[in-house]
Write a protein that holds these residues in place. Structure first.
Motif, PDB file in Angstrom:
ATOM      1  N   ASP A  60      33.106   0.791  34.633  1.00 42.70           N
ATOM      2  CA  ASP A  60      34.153   1.667  35.168  1.00 42.70           C
ATOM      3  C   ASP A  60      34.234   1.618  36.690  1.00 42.70           C
ATOM      4  O   ASP A  60      35.185   2.117  37.282  1.00 42.70           O
ATOM      5  CB  ASP A  60      33.900   3.126  34.761  1.00 42.70           C
ATOM      6  N   CYS A 114      26.356  -4.238  33.970  1.00 45.68           N
ATOM      7  CA  CYS A 114      27.180  -3.456  33.044  1.00 45.68           C
ATOM      8  C   CYS A 114      26.608  -3.357  31.632  1.00 45.68           C
ATOM      9  O   CYS A 114      27.022  -2.491  30.857  1.00 45.68           O
ATOM     10  CB  CYS A 114      28.581  -4.061  32.965  1.00 45.68           C
ATOM     11  N   TYR A 115      25.693  -4.228  31.275  1.00 44.66           N
ATOM     12  CA  TYR A 115      25.240  -4.365  29.894  1.00 44.66           C
ATOM     13  C   TYR A 115      24.810  -3.038  29.269  1.00 44.66           C
ATOM     14  O   TYR A 115      25.290  -2.653  28.209  1.00 44.66           O
ATOM     15  CB  TYR A 115      24.101  -5.393  29.815  1.00 44.66           C
ATOM     16  N   ARG A 116      23.925  -2.324  29.910  1.00 43.91           N
ATOM     17  CA  ARG A 116      23.360  -1.108  29.318  1.00 43.91           C
ATOM     18  C   ARG A 116      24.360   0.043  29.289  1.00 43.91           C
ATOM     19  O   ARG A 116      24.188   0.980  28.525  1.00 43.91           O
ATOM     20  CB  ARG A 116      22.111  -0.692  30.077  1.00 43.91           C
ATOM     21  N   GLN A 117      25.390  -0.021  30.120  1.00 48.14           N
ATOM     22  CA  GLN A 117      26.330   1.093  30.221  1.00 48.14           C
ATOM     23  C   GLN A 117      27.638   0.841  29.484  1.00 48.14           C
ATOM     24  O   GLN A 117      28.548   1.668  29.544  1.00 48.14           O
ATOM     25  CB  GLN A 117      26.620   1.384  31.694  1.00 48.14           C
ATOM     26  N   THR A 118      27.742  -0.287  28.811  1.00 49.64           N
ATOM     27  CA  THR A 118      28.984  -0.611  28.122  1.00 49.64           C
ATOM     28  C   THR A 118      28.958  -0.026  26.713  1.00 49.64           C
ATOM     29  O   THR A 118      28.167  -0.428  25.868  1.00 49.64           O
ATOM     30  CB  THR A 118      29.208  -2.130  28.062  1.00 49.64           C
ATOM     31  N   THR A 119      29.827   0.941  26.503  1.00 43.39           N
ATOM     32  CA  THR A 119      30.012   1.521  25.176  1.00 43.39           C
ATOM     33  C   THR A 119      31.376   1.070  24.680  1.00 43.39           C
ATOM     34  O   THR A 119      32.126   0.410  25.400  1.00 43.39           O
ATOM     35  CB  THR A 119      29.960   3.059  25.254  1.00 43.39           C
ATOM     36  N   SER A 120      31.713   1.441  23.477  1.00 37.55           N
ATOM     37  CA  SER A 120      33.011   1.020  22.938  1.00 37.55           C
ATOM     38  C   SER A 120      34.164   1.543  23.784  1.00 37.55           C
ATOM     39  O   SER A 120      35.189   0.880  23.926  1.00 37.55           O
ATOM     40  CB  SER A 120      33.157   1.491  21.491  1.00 37.55           C
ATOM     41  N   GLU A 121      33.999   2.715  24.411  1.00 44.87           N
ATOM     42  CA  GLU A 121      35.083   3.236  25.245  1.00 44.87           C
ATOM     43  C   GLU A 121      35.168   2.540  26.602  1.00 44.87           C
ATOM     44  O   GLU A 121      36.187   2.604  27.273  1.00 44.87           O
ATOM     45  CB  GLU A 121      34.952   4.743  25.434  1.00 44.87           C
ATOM     46  N   HIS A 122      34.094   1.847  27.018  1.00 40.59           N
ATOM     47  CA  HIS A 122      34.102   1.117  28.294  1.00 40.59           C
ATOM     48  C   HIS A 122      34.329  -0.378  28.104  1.00 40.59           C
ATOM     49  O   HIS A 122      34.449  -1.108  29.084  1.00 40.59           O
ATOM     50  CB  HIS A 122      32.781   1.308  29.040  1.00 40.59           C
ATOM     51  N   LEU A 123      34.394  -0.805  26.869  1.00 43.39           N
ATOM     52  CA  LEU A 123      34.527  -2.239  26.594  1.00 43.39           C
ATOM     53  C   LEU A 123      35.819  -2.813  27.189  1.00 43.39           C
ATOM     54  O   LEU A 123      35.811  -3.918  27.725  1.00 43.39           O
ATOM     55  CB  LEU A 123      34.466  -2.506  25.090  1.00 43.39           C
TER      56      LEU A 123
END
Length: 176
Positions: free
Chosen positions: A80, A120-129
């Motif tokens: 983000d 970004c790997y650890r903070q990427t959720t489906s809403e941040h994809l």
């Protein structure tokens, strides 16, 4: 290129004050540390070691600020974070200033891609994809522009040297 990084990294503090005011002091330290490391690499270019390995030292100059920008991205918001745009600027600016060969272009673009993914790997959720895909899309396009631009520049430069060689040879032949 080193001078640009040395001065522009700390100048980003102004941006930090508006985008991430809670992290501005911490980011200032990261920016100053990056500038200090770049100054060391800048100095190394003046040594016999640096003159022998200037191409590899030159790769470190844009990868250092990319690393620190990715670290700031990791600390704040991951995919983000609007700071991914700085990675595009680093690739384009370094490409224009340094004029890498294809291998160096690919290494720098690949290095930035890997660092951004790690940030970004650890903070990427489906809403941040969708943000991650968007940012990668523009980073990949920037990488394609950098690699293609450097390829074309190097071909033109080689052709220029070949033509100068031919002209010098014809001039020497005419003088004889």
């Amino acid at each position: 290129g080193s001078a640009l990084v040395f001065f522009l990294m700390p100048a980003g503090t102004l941006l930090d004050r508006f985008v991430y005011p809670d992290k501005a002091p911490e980011f200032l330290y990261l920016r100053l540390f990056c500038s200090a490391l770049v100054a060391i690499f800048w100095y190394l270019h003046t040594t016999p070691f640096g003159r022998r390995h200037y191409r590899y030292l030159g790769l470190a100059i844009p990868l250092l600020p990319a690393f620190f920008i990715c670290l700031m991205i990791y600390v704040k918001n991951g995919p983000d974070s609007p700071y991914y745009a700085g990675l595009n600027l680093i690739l384009l600016a370094a490409s224009v200033v340094v004029h890498w060969n294809i291998r160096e272009s690919l290494l720098s673009v690949g290095g930035v891609m890997v660092m951004y993914f790690a940030a970004c790997y650890r903070q990427t959720t489906s809403e941040h994809l969708s943000d991650l895909v968007n940012n990668y899309y523009f980073l990949v396009l920037t990488g394609i522009i950098v690699v293609t631009g450097n390829y074309i520049f190097n071909r033109l430069r080689f052709r220029e040297f070949a033509l100068r060689y031919e002209l010098d040879a014809e001039k020497k032949k005419a003088e004889q």
